[in-house]
Design a protein around this motif. Structure first.
Motif, PDB file in Angstrom:
ATOM      1  N   MET A   1      28.814 -22.563  54.894  1.00  0.00           N
ATOM      2  CA  MET A   1      27.856 -21.478  54.762  1.00  0.00           C
ATOM      3  C   MET A   1      26.449 -22.062  54.602  1.00  0.00           C
ATOM      4  O   MET A   1      26.228 -22.990  53.838  1.00  0.00           O
ATOM      5  CB  MET A   1      28.227 -20.632  53.543  1.00  0.00           C
ATOM      6  N   THR A   2      25.527 -21.492  55.321  1.00  0.00           N
ATOM      7  CA  THR A   2      24.149 -21.960  55.291  1.00  0.00           C
ATOM      8  C   THR A   2      23.447 -21.447  54.036  1.00  0.00           C
ATOM      9  O   THR A   2      23.513 -20.263  53.721  1.00  0.00           O
ATOM     10  CB  THR A   2      23.390 -21.473  56.544  1.00  0.00           C
ATOM     11  N   SER A   3      22.754 -22.328  53.350  1.00  0.00           N
ATOM     12  CA  SER A   3      22.052 -21.940  52.125  1.00  0.00           C
ATOM     13  C   SER A   3      20.764 -21.186  52.446  1.00  0.00           C
ATOM     14  O   SER A   3      20.254 -21.223  53.568  1.00  0.00           O
ATOM     15  CB  SER A   3      21.725 -23.182  51.291  1.00  0.00           C
ATOM     16  N   PHE A   4      20.237 -20.541  51.424  1.00  0.00           N
ATOM     17  CA  PHE A   4      18.972 -19.829  51.540  1.00  0.00           C
ATOM     18  C   PHE A   4      17.881 -20.754  52.073  1.00  0.00           C
ATOM     19  O   PHE A   4      17.173 -20.427  53.027  1.00  0.00           O
ATOM     20  CB  PHE A   4      18.581 -19.256  50.169  1.00  0.00           C
ATOM     21  N   GLY A   5      17.758 -21.923  51.463  1.00  0.00           N
ATOM     22  CA  GLY A   5      16.727 -22.876  51.870  1.00  0.00           C
ATOM     23  C   GLY A   5      16.893 -23.343  53.308  1.00  0.00           C
ATOM     24  O   GLY A   5      15.910 -23.475  54.043  1.00  0.00           O
ATOM     25  N   GLU A   6      18.133 -23.597  53.710  1.00  0.00           N
ATOM     26  CA  GLU A   6      18.389 -24.024  55.090  1.00  0.00           C
ATOM     27  C   GLU A   6      18.007 -22.925  56.078  1.00  0.00           C
ATOM     28  O   GLU A   6      17.461 -23.208  57.149  1.00  0.00           O
ATOM     29  CB  GLU A   6      19.859 -24.400  55.255  1.00  0.00           C
ATOM     30  N   LYS A   7      18.292 -21.680  55.709  1.00  0.00           N
ATOM     31  CA  LYS A   7      17.910 -20.561  56.583  1.00  0.00           C
ATOM     32  C   LYS A   7      16.389 -20.471  56.705  1.00  0.00           C
ATOM     33  O   LYS A   7      15.864 -20.294  57.806  1.00  0.00           O
ATOM     34  CB  LYS A   7      18.466 -19.244  56.033  1.00  0.00           C
ATOM     35  N   LEU A   8      15.699 -20.585  55.566  1.00  0.00           N
ATOM     36  CA  LEU A   8      14.233 -20.535  55.606  1.00  0.00           C
ATOM     37  C   LEU A   8      13.663 -21.621  56.514  1.00  0.00           C
ATOM     38  O   LEU A   8      12.795 -21.357  57.343  1.00  0.00           O
ATOM     39  CB  LEU A   8      13.654 -20.724  54.205  1.00  0.00           C
ATOM     40  N   LYS A   9      14.149 -22.834  56.342  1.00  0.00           N
ATOM     41  CA  LYS A   9      13.634 -23.945  57.143  1.00  0.00           C
ATOM     42  C   LYS A   9      13.947 -23.741  58.617  1.00  0.00           C
ATOM     43  O   LYS A   9      13.089 -23.967  59.479  1.00  0.00           O
ATOM     44  CB  LYS A   9      14.205 -25.274  56.658  1.00  0.00           C
ATOM     45  N   SER A  10      15.153 -23.295  58.920  1.00  0.00           N
ATOM     46  CA  SER A  10      15.525 -23.054  60.314  1.00  0.00           C
ATOM     47  C   SER A  10      14.652 -21.973  60.939  1.00  0.00           C
ATOM     48  O   SER A  10      14.208 -22.105  62.082  1.00  0.00           O
ATOM     49  CB  SER A  10      17.000 -22.653  60.400  1.00  0.00           C
ATOM     50  N   LEU A  11      14.395 -20.907  60.200  1.00  0.00           N
ATOM     51  CA  LEU A  11      13.525 -19.847  60.714  1.00  0.00           C
ATOM     52  C   LEU A  11      12.116 -20.373  60.962  1.00  0.00           C
ATOM     53  O   LEU A  11      11.486 -20.041  61.973  1.00  0.00           O
ATOM     54  CB  LEU A  11      13.489 -18.662  59.745  1.00  0.00           C
ATOM     55  N   ARG A  12      11.629 -21.190  60.047  1.00  0.00           N
ATOM     56  CA  ARG A  12      10.278 -21.748  60.194  1.00  0.00           C
ATOM     57  C   ARG A  12      10.190 -22.691  61.387  1.00  0.00           C
ATOM     58  O   ARG A  12       9.285 -22.581  62.219  1.00  0.00           O
ATOM     59  CB  ARG A  12       9.856 -22.481  58.920  1.00  0.00           C
ATOM     60  N   VAL A  13      11.164 -23.604  61.493  1.00  0.00           N
ATOM     61  CA  VAL A  13      11.109 -24.659  62.512  1.00  0.00           C
ATOM     62  C   VAL A  13      11.612 -24.167  63.866  1.00  0.00           C
ATOM     63  O   VAL A  13      10.943 -24.345  64.886  1.00  0.00           O
ATOM     64  CB  VAL A  13      11.924 -25.886  62.040  1.00  0.00           C
ATOM     65  N   ASP A  14      12.780 -23.553  63.882  1.00  0.00           N
ATOM     66  CA  ASP A  14      13.430 -23.202  65.146  1.00  0.00           C
ATOM     67  C   ASP A  14      12.962 -21.889  65.751  1.00  0.00           C
ATOM     68  O   ASP A  14      12.925 -21.741  66.961  1.00  0.00           O
ATOM     69  CB  ASP A  14      14.954 -23.151  64.958  1.00  0.00           C
ATOM     70  N   VAL A  60      16.458  -9.241  54.283  1.00  0.00           N
ATOM     71  CA  VAL A  60      16.728  -9.882  53.003  1.00  0.00           C
ATOM     72  C   VAL A  60      18.220 -10.202  52.905  1.00  0.00           C
ATOM     73  O   VAL A  60      18.605 -11.266  52.425  1.00  0.00           O
ATOM     74  CB  VAL A  60      16.262  -8.991  51.825  1.00  0.00           C
ATOM     75  N   ASP A  61      19.053  -9.304  53.406  1.00  0.00           N
ATOM     76  CA  ASP A  61      20.503  -9.537  53.382  1.00  0.00           C
ATOM     77  C   ASP A  61      20.869 -10.832  54.095  1.00  0.00           C
ATOM     78  O   ASP A  61      21.710 -11.590  53.617  1.00  0.00           O
ATOM     79  CB  ASP A  61      21.256  -8.372  54.012  1.00  0.00           C
ATOM     80  N   TYR A  62      20.235 -11.094  55.224  1.00  0.00           N
ATOM     81  CA  TYR A  62      20.507 -12.348  55.933  1.00  0.00           C
ATOM     82  C   TYR A  62      20.062 -13.548  55.098  1.00  0.00           C
ATOM     83  O   TYR A  62      20.798 -14.520  54.949  1.00  0.00           O
ATOM     84  CB  TYR A  62      19.809 -12.372  57.293  1.00  0.00           C
ATOM     85  N   LEU A  63      18.870 -13.466  54.540  1.00  0.00           N
ATOM     86  CA  LEU A  63      18.335 -14.591  53.777  1.00  0.00           C
ATOM     87  C   LEU A  63      19.203 -14.946  52.575  1.00  0.00           C
ATOM     88  O   LEU A  63      19.394 -16.118  52.271  1.00  0.00           O
ATOM     89  CB  LEU A  63      16.903 -14.299  53.306  1.00  0.00           C
ATOM     90  N   VAL A  64      19.734 -13.929  51.902  1.00  0.00           N
ATOM     91  CA  VAL A  64      20.516 -14.195  50.691  1.00  0.00           C
ATOM     92  C   VAL A  64      22.015 -14.327  50.968  1.00  0.00           C
ATOM     93  O   VAL A  64      22.800 -14.494  50.044  1.00  0.00           O
ATOM     94  CB  VAL A  64      20.263 -13.139  49.586  1.00  0.00           C
ATOM     95  N   GLY A  65      22.409 -14.260  52.234  1.00  0.00           N
ATOM     96  CA  GLY A  65      23.793 -14.519  52.587  1.00  0.00           C
ATOM     97  C   GLY A  65      24.718 -13.318  52.589  1.00  0.00           C
ATOM     98  O   GLY A  65      25.941 -13.486  52.661  1.00  0.00           O
TER      99      GLY A  65
END
Length: 105
Positions: A1-14, A60-65
């Motif tokens: 499962m992807t963490s909150f931080g990993e999702k944020l970084k992926s959204l920013r970078v990718d 928000v639901d996506y970000l928090v899993g």
């Protein structure tokens, strides 16, 4: 499962293709805060969480899993519309928001 931080970084970078400094500037948050959120050292406030979801065009639901889909079904349908219809919807939402603000609905 992807963490909150990993999702944020992926959204920013990718998705947005922004550097940490660019994203922090556009979000109007300290670069160190965004870095700490992405690294899982800290969590944003609820208000900021909502701003992050809007900025990254997600929920928000996506970000928090709570949801595996990055975009809501409504957003997917909206983005599939021709530009002229998206603009009309945007105008209606702006008008309603202004009316609600004036009438304090």
């Amino acid at each position: 499962m992807t963490s909150f931080g990993e999702k944020l970084k992926s959204l920013r970078v990718d998705v947005k293709r922004l550097t940490l400094a660019e994203a922090a500037n556009q979000l109007n948050v300290p670069r160190s805060n965004l870095n700490n959120w992405e690294r899982g050292i800290a969590k944003p406030s609820l208000e900021t969480l909502g701003k992050l979801a809007i900025f990254y065009n997600t929920t928000v639901d996506y970000l928090v899993g709570l949801d595996k889909n990055r975009q809501s079904e409504t957003m997917v349908l909206y983005e599939a519309l021709p530009k002229i219809y998206r603009e009309r919807i945007d105008d209606l939402v702006r008008d309603y928001t202004e009316l609600a603000r004036l009438k304090k609905l």
